[in-house]
Motif scaffolding. Structure first.
Motif, PDB file in Angstrom:
ATOM      1  N   ARG A 123     -67.340  35.052  -0.332  1.00 35.35           N
ATOM      2  CA  ARG A 123     -66.093  35.524   0.259  1.00 35.35           C
ATOM      3  C   ARG A 123     -64.985  34.499   0.088  1.00 35.35           C
ATOM      4  O   ARG A 123     -65.221  33.302   0.127  1.00 35.35           O
ATOM      5  CB  ARG A 123     -66.271  35.768   1.752  1.00 35.35           C
ATOM      6  N   ALA A 124     -63.774  35.001  -0.052  1.00 34.67           N
ATOM      7  CA  ALA A 124     -62.602  34.126  -0.095  1.00 34.67           C
ATOM      8  C   ALA A 124     -62.446  33.473   1.274  1.00 34.67           C
ATOM      9  O   ALA A 124     -62.843  34.048   2.294  1.00 34.67           O
ATOM     10  CB  ALA A 124     -61.366  34.944  -0.440  1.00 34.67           C
ATOM     11  N   PRO A 125     -61.877  32.266   1.327  1.00 34.28           N
ATOM     12  CA  PRO A 125     -61.747  31.569   2.609  1.00 34.28           C
ATOM     13  C   PRO A 125     -61.057  32.394   3.697  1.00 34.28           C
ATOM     14  O   PRO A 125     -61.500  32.401   4.843  1.00 34.28           O
ATOM     15  CB  PRO A 125     -60.939  30.323   2.263  1.00 34.28           C
ATOM     16  N   ALA A 126     -59.994  33.115   3.378  1.00 33.34           N
ATOM     17  CA  ALA A 126     -59.289  33.911   4.390  1.00 33.34           C
ATOM     18  C   ALA A 126     -60.177  35.043   4.900  1.00 33.34           C
ATOM     19  O   ALA A 126     -60.203  35.326   6.098  1.00 33.34           O
ATOM     20  CB  ALA A 126     -57.989  34.469   3.820  1.00 33.34           C
ATOM     21  N   THR A 127     -60.918  35.667   4.015  1.00 31.66           N
ATOM     22  CA  THR A 127     -61.819  36.751   4.406  1.00 31.66           C
ATOM     23  C   THR A 127     -62.938  36.205   5.284  1.00 31.66           C
ATOM     24  O   THR A 127     -63.308  36.809   6.285  1.00 31.66           O
ATOM     25  CB  THR A 127     -62.413  37.439   3.158  1.00 31.66           C
ATOM     26  N   ARG A 128     -63.441  35.055   4.911  1.00 32.36           N
ATOM     27  CA  ARG A 128     -64.513  34.423   5.696  1.00 32.36           C
ATOM     28  C   ARG A 128     -64.026  34.052   7.095  1.00 32.36           C
ATOM     29  O   ARG A 128     -64.725  34.268   8.081  1.00 32.36           O
ATOM     30  CB  ARG A 128     -65.037  33.199   4.954  1.00 32.36           C
ATOM     31  N   ARG A 129     -62.820  33.491   7.175  1.00 32.67           N
ATOM     32  CA  ARG A 129     -62.260  33.131   8.488  1.00 32.67           C
ATOM     33  C   ARG A 129     -62.063  34.368   9.356  1.00 32.67           C
ATOM     34  O   ARG A 129     -62.343  34.347  10.544  1.00 32.67           O
ATOM     35  CB  ARG A 129     -60.942  32.368   8.324  1.00 32.67           C
ATOM     36  N   ARG A 130     -61.588  35.445   8.753  1.00 35.41           N
ATOM     37  CA  ARG A 130     -61.377  36.688   9.503  1.00 35.41           C
ATOM     38  C   ARG A 130     -62.724  37.226  10.006  1.00 35.41           C
ATOM     39  O   ARG A 130     -62.844  37.650  11.154  1.00 35.41           O
ATOM     40  CB  ARG A 130     -60.664  37.713   8.627  1.00 35.41           C
TER      41      ARG A 130
END
Length: 120
Positions: free
Chosen positions: A2-9
């Motif tokens: 996952r992309a970092p932003a997707t992972r954080r979400r």
């Protein structure tokens, strides 16, 4: 991956779901003993006690109720069960019972509590 932003979400959504599950369990008479307990074998989302019973709880959130059917599988349950065995001594008192439960959450849907979800 996952992309970092997707992972954080996803991480944020998971934390919110775990908090909702903890509040729901407390309304059912459970005491929350631990949240996000990390072990060498994996993480346990919630550890809860009601009387002489300790539940090691996996929380799963899906964006729709339709996705709940595939939210949990044998692999994940086996990992939670192994992690629970690794730390059970920290939470169990003599005479206590333990089990692995699952709480499934989705918007506009009552929580689904799967009791004793792992039975080897």
């Amino acid at each position: 991956m996952r992309a970092p932003a997707t992972r954080r979400r996803a991480e944020r959504t998971g934390r919110v779901a775990e908090e909702e599950a903890a509040r729901w369990l407390e309304r059912q008479g459970w005491s929350i003993l631990a949240r996000r307990r990390r072990t060498p074998l994996g993480e346990i989302d919630l550890i809860a006690r009601r009387g002489p019973l300790v539940a090691f709880v996996e929380v799963k959130y899906r964006a729709s109720a339709a996705g709940l059917a595939e939210a949990i599988d044998e692999y994940r349950l086996r990992r939670v069960a192994a992690a629970a065995e690794a730390v059970a001594h920290d939470y169990l008192r003599p005479g206590d019972d333990m089990r692995v439960d699952v709480i499934l959450l989705a918007p506009d849907t009552a929580p689904t509590h799967i009791v004793n979800a792992w039975q080897p």
